[in-house]
Design an enzyme around this catalytic site. Structure first.
Site, PDB file in Angstrom:
ATOM      1  N   TRP A 102       0.831  -1.213   0.000  1.00  0.00           N
ATOM      2  CA  TRP A 102       0.000   0.000   0.000  1.00  0.00           C
ATOM      3  C   TRP A 102       0.864   1.260   0.000  1.00  0.00           C
ATOM      4  O   TRP A 102       0.500   2.274  -0.594  1.00  0.00           O
ATOM      5  CB  TRP A 102      -0.910  -0.002   1.229  1.00  0.00           C
ATOM      6  CG  TRP A 102      -1.761   1.230   1.363  1.00  0.00           C
ATOM      7  CD1 TRP A 102      -2.996   1.449   0.822  1.00  0.00           C
ATOM      8  CD2 TRP A 102      -1.436   2.437   2.078  1.00  0.00           C
ATOM      9  NE1 TRP A 102      -3.459   2.705   1.169  1.00  0.00           N
ATOM     10  CE2 TRP A 102      -2.520   3.321   1.932  1.00  0.00           C
ATOM     11  CE3 TRP A 102      -0.334   2.835   2.826  1.00  0.00           C
ATOM     12  CZ2 TRP A 102      -2.532   4.592   2.515  1.00  0.00           C
ATOM     13  CZ3 TRP A 102      -0.339   4.102   3.401  1.00  0.00           C
ATOM     14  CH2 TRP A 102      -1.435   4.957   3.244  1.00  0.00           C
ATOM     15  N   HIS A 103       2.032   1.190   0.646  1.00  0.00           N
ATOM     16  CA  HIS A 103       2.892   2.373   0.744  1.00  0.00           C
ATOM     17  C   HIS A 103       3.604   2.681  -0.571  1.00  0.00           C
ATOM     18  O   HIS A 103       4.076   3.803  -0.768  1.00  0.00           O
ATOM     19  CB  HIS A 103       3.918   2.184   1.855  1.00  0.00           C
ATOM     20  CG  HIS A 103       3.346   2.315   3.233  1.00  0.00           C
ATOM     21  ND1 HIS A 103       2.717   1.273   3.895  1.00  0.00           N
ATOM     22  CD2 HIS A 103       3.285   3.377   4.068  1.00  0.00           C
ATOM     23  CE1 HIS A 103       2.317   1.688   5.076  1.00  0.00           C
ATOM     24  NE2 HIS A 103       2.635   2.949   5.215  1.00  0.00           N
ATOM     25  N   GLY A 104       3.705   1.702  -1.443  1.00  0.00           N
ATOM     26  CA  GLY A 104       4.342   1.940  -2.729  1.00  0.00           C
ATOM     27  C   GLY A 104       4.709   0.634  -3.400  1.00  0.00           C
ATOM     28  O   GLY A 104       4.979  -0.367  -2.737  1.00  0.00           O
ATOM     29  N   PHE A 138       2.860   9.564  -0.291  1.00  0.00           N
ATOM     30  CA  PHE A 138       1.951   8.429  -0.453  1.00  0.00           C
ATOM     31  C   PHE A 138       0.560   8.914  -0.848  1.00  0.00           C
ATOM     32  O   PHE A 138      -0.359   8.826  -0.078  1.00  0.00           O
ATOM     33  CB  PHE A 138       1.897   7.605   0.845  1.00  0.00           C
ATOM     34  CG  PHE A 138       3.255   7.101   1.259  1.00  0.00           C
ATOM     35  CD1 PHE A 138       3.867   7.521   2.434  1.00  0.00           C
ATOM     36  CD2 PHE A 138       3.959   6.248   0.429  1.00  0.00           C
ATOM     37  CE1 PHE A 138       5.110   7.073   2.802  1.00  0.00           C
ATOM     38  CE2 PHE A 138       5.220   5.798   0.780  1.00  0.00           C
ATOM     39  CZ  PHE A 138       5.795   6.211   1.967  1.00  0.00           C
TER      40      PHE A 138
END
Length: 284
Positions: free
Chosen positions: A146-148, A284
Site C-alpha cells: 500500500w505504501h508503494g 503516499f
C-alpha cells in the site's frame, strides 16, 4: 459530527491550539532536525560504518514518528479549533510491549482499516491457528505494498509479518506475559520495528541489505553523533514512559503543561532552522 453544527467552546480553542503546537513542535524541532542526520547516512550508506547506520536508523524511527504524528496532531488541532474531534492516530507506539500492541498504537486509522477490510474478510482468526498466521502475513504484505510498489515496502511488511508470527505465541505464554519485565518487552518490540524501518527508508533493496550487513558485521567505530539529537529523543521517550506510569498526574498538571508549552516555543525560536522539509507521508 457533520450532521450537527459544532457549538463554540473556549475549551476547543485551548485544546486545539495545544494539539497544533505539539504537532508543529514535532515537525519543526524534532522530525526536521533528525532528517539532517538520517538523509546524510541513507543517501550513501556505503560511506558509513555500523554505528552511524544504527544511529541513523534509530533516528529515522523517531523522525517518521514525529513527522507523521506531528502532521496528524496539527490536523486534529485545527479540527478541534472549529469543534470537530478527530480520532487519536498515535498512542505512544514505541512503548508497545509486542508487535500486536504496536499496531494498536501506530497509525491507528490505517491499521484498523486493514483489520476491518483485509484481515477480517480474509477470515481473521476464525479458521484455526494456521489460517490466522496466513491472514496476518497477507495483511502485512498488503500493508507494505500500500505504501508503494517497491520491494523495499514489501520487505518492510514481510519483516513485520515474520516478527508477528514469531512473537505471537511467545506473547501468549504465562512466563513471557508475567515474568518478563515490561522494559525488556518494549526493547524487543522496538528493535524489530527499527529493523523493519531499514527497508522502509532505504532507497533500494541493495542499500537495505548493505545497511543490515554492515550493522551486523562491521566493527564499532567512533561516529560523530549529535548529542542534542540523543537528548531530545531520550527526553521525549522518558516523557511518554512517565505518562503511562503512576506519575501521569504530574505531567498532566496545568503548570507542567504550561511549562512544556513555553519550553517548546522558546526552543523553536532559538534552535529551529529555516527550511522547507515536506511531510514524509505527502509522497503516499
Amino acid at each position: 459530527q457533520f450532521q450537527q453544527a459544532p457549538s463554540f467552546r473556549l475549551q476547543n480553542l485551548t485544546d486545539g491550539f495545544s494539539l497544533f503546537l505539539v504537532g508543529l513542535f514535532k515537525k519543526l524541532a524534532l522530525a526536521n532536525y533528525l532528517s539532517l542526520y538520517v538523509e546524510r547516512a541513507y543517501a550513501s550508506p556505503q560511506d558509513f560504518d555500523a554505528p552511524t547506520l544504527i544511529l541513523a536508523t534509530f533516528a529515522f524511527a523517531w523522525q517518521i514518528f514525529f513527522d507523521f504524528s506531528g502532521y496528524t496532531d496539527m490536523a486534529r488541532g485545527i479540527g478541534r479549533l472549529i469543534g470537530f474531534r478527530l480520532m487519536l492516530n498515535f498512542n505512544n507506539p514505541y512503548l508497545a510491549t509486542g508487535l500486536g500492541d504496536f499496531w494498536r498504537r501506530w497509525h491507528i486509522s490505517l491499521s484498523t482499516w486493514f483489520r476491518d477490510y483485509v484481515y477480517i474478510p480474509l477470515g481473521g482468526n476464525r479458521h484455526g491457528e494456521l489460517r490466522t498466521y496466513v491472514n496476518m502475513v497477507l495483511t502485512m504484505l498488503i500493508s507494505g505494498l500500500w505504501h508503494g510498489a517497491m520491494w523495499t515496502f514489501v520487505l518492510w511488511g514481510a519483516v513485520h509479518a515474520a516478527g508477528r508470527v514469531l512473537t505471537r505465541w511467545l506473547e501468549q505464554t504465562a512466563i513471557y506475559r508475567d515474568r518478563v519485565p515490561t522494559l525488556a518487552k518494549q526493547v524487543l518490540t522496538f528493535s524489530i520495528v527499527m529493523l523493519a524501518w531499514v527497508f522502509f527508508r532505504a532507497q533500494s533493496t541493495g542499500d537495505a541489505w548493505l545497511i543490515l550487513g554492515r550493522i551486523f558485521t562491521s566493527g564499532l567505530g567512533d561516529p560523530a553523533f549529535p548529542l542534542l539529537l540523543a537528548g531530545l529523543v531520550l527526553s521525549i521517550w522518558l516523557y511518554q514512559y512517565v505518562y503511562e506510569s503512576k506519575c501521569q498526574k504530574i505531567v498532566s498538571a496545568g503548570p507542567v503543561r504550561v511549562a512544556l508549552v513555553v519550553g517548546m516555543l522558546v526552543y523553536m525560536a532559538a534552535v529551529v532552522t529555516s527550511g522547507n522539509q515536506e511531510f514524509i507521508y505527502f509522497r503516499f
